[in-house]
Design an enzyme around this catalytic site. Sequence first.
Site, mmCIF file in Angstrom:
data_model
loop_
_atom_site.group_PDB
_atom_site.id
_atom_site.type_symbol
_atom_site.label_atom_id
_atom_site.label_comp_id
_atom_site.label_asym_id
_atom_site.label_seq_id
_atom_site.Cartn_x
_atom_site.Cartn_y
_atom_site.Cartn_z
ATOM 1 N N ASP A 93 41.113 34.682 58.085
ATOM 2 C CA ASP A 93 40.964 35.299 56.748
ATOM 3 C C ASP A 93 41.973 36.412 56.605
ATOM 4 O O ASP A 93 42.448 36.783 57.546
ATOM 5 C CB ASP A 93 39.462 35.523 56.420
ATOM 6 C CG ASP A 93 39.236 36.351 55.295
ATOM 7 O OD1 ASP A 93 40.162 36.044 54.339
ATOM 8 O OD2 ASP A 93 38.652 37.075 55.114
ATOM 9 N N ASP A 96 42.251 39.081 53.588
ATOM 10 C CA ASP A 96 41.912 40.487 52.853
ATOM 11 C C ASP A 96 40.709 40.824 54.090
ATOM 12 O O ASP A 96 39.754 40.137 54.257
ATOM 13 C CB ASP A 96 41.376 40.391 51.479
ATOM 14 C CG ASP A 96 42.696 40.058 50.931
ATOM 15 O OD1 ASP A 96 43.612 40.586 51.028
ATOM 16 O OD2 ASP A 96 42.446 39.157 49.859
ATOM 17 N N ASP A 150 35.585 38.258 57.012
ATOM 18 C CA ASP A 150 34.672 39.352 56.860
ATOM 19 C C ASP A 150 33.645 39.308 55.829
ATOM 20 O O ASP A 150 32.733 40.179 55.826
ATOM 21 C CB ASP A 150 35.634 40.547 56.324
ATOM 22 C CG ASP A 150 36.367 40.492 55.065
ATOM 23 O OD1 ASP A 150 36.867 39.237 55.081
ATOM 24 O OD2 ASP A 150 36.579 41.260 54.527
HETATM 25 O O1 U2P Z 1 37.922 37.180 45.451
HETATM 26 C C1 U2P Z 1 38.862 36.529 46.169
HETATM 27 C C2 U2P Z 1 39.215 37.004 47.471
HETATM 28 O O2 U2P Z 1 39.936 38.357 47.320
HETATM 29 C C3 U2P Z 1 39.675 39.188 48.377
HETATM 30 N N1 U2P Z 1 38.697 40.137 47.930
HETATM 31 C C4 U2P Z 1 38.151 40.508 46.516
HETATM 32 C C5 U2P Z 1 37.654 41.515 46.275
HETATM 33 C C6 U2P Z 1 37.000 42.426 47.066
HETATM 34 O O3 U2P Z 1 36.346 43.465 46.693
HETATM 35 N N2 U2P Z 1 37.303 42.358 48.548
HETATM 36 C C7 U2P Z 1 38.367 41.185 48.755
HETATM 37 O O4 U2P Z 1 38.149 40.927 49.830
HETATM 38 C C8 U2P Z 1 38.952 38.149 49.389
HETATM 39 O O5 U2P Z 1 40.106 37.468 49.758
HETATM 40 P P1 U2P Z 1 40.215 36.964 51.257
HETATM 41 O O6 U2P Z 1 39.330 37.805 52.369
HETATM 42 O O7 U2P Z 1 39.642 35.479 51.188
HETATM 43 O O8 U2P Z 1 41.570 37.037 51.759
HETATM 44 C C9 U2P Z 1 38.200 37.075 48.322
HETATM 45 O O9 U2P Z 1 38.000 36.102 49.063
HETATM 46 MG MG MG Z 2 38.212 38.598 53.639
#
Ligand code: U2P
Ligand code: MG
Length: 183
Positions: A9, A11, A140
């Site tokens: 992943d 973020d 996460d």
């Molecule tokens: O909501 C879509 C994606 O954005 C990231 N996200 C969004 C809001 C938040 O408070 N925290 C956050 O991480 C996530 O992205 P990813 O972890 O998949 O890269 C969430 O899935």
């Molecule tokens: Mg994430």
Amino acid sequence: MTNKRILVDMDGVIADFDGEFLKRWRDRHPDKLYYPLEERTVFYVKDQYPEELKPLVEEILWEPTFFRDMMPIAGAREALLEMAAVGLEVFICTSPLSTYRNCVLEKYEWVERTPGAQWVRQIILTKDKTLIRGDLLIDDKPEITGVESVPSWEHVIYDRPYNRNMNNKRRITWENWRDVLGF
Ligand code: U2P
Ligand code: MG
């Protein structure tokens, strides 16, 4: 473990979403409620704040440069490179915001700049990670749901304060990933 496909992943796992948010929040709203990462109890940062502050949270997440400028999470780049070097098939599997205009382009720019240009071709951008086939998903988010009720991957949870209530999954950080995954 080699020959396995690892979905990593973005973020909160390789890109420091919360660090970037908190920096901008503090700068812009120094007088307003502030939850440091250690006090976050819910996955979505917006859900941590009361109704009247949610639009201000969204303003930051939606603005240009937010996704572009995140710092890498310590050890993430090295872990990606090491995993690839030992023969694992590594993909970056990330969900865009539904307010996607800046987020989608900037996620690609971030990957090009941070792990490096060769990683751009490893990006899987999807709202539904259950559709993607893999052996492990390092993420996460406490619970990952979608149209497939039994995804092919094992969800290994990347340790963050807001997911510590989940204790039925293997838990990983970029410090202990070799031990957890058995390297
Ligand atoms: O909501 C879509 C994606 O954005 C990231 N996200 C969004 C809001 C938040 O408070 N925290 C956050 O991480 C996530 O992205 P990813 O972890 O998949 O890269 C969430 O899935
Ligand atoms: Mg994430």
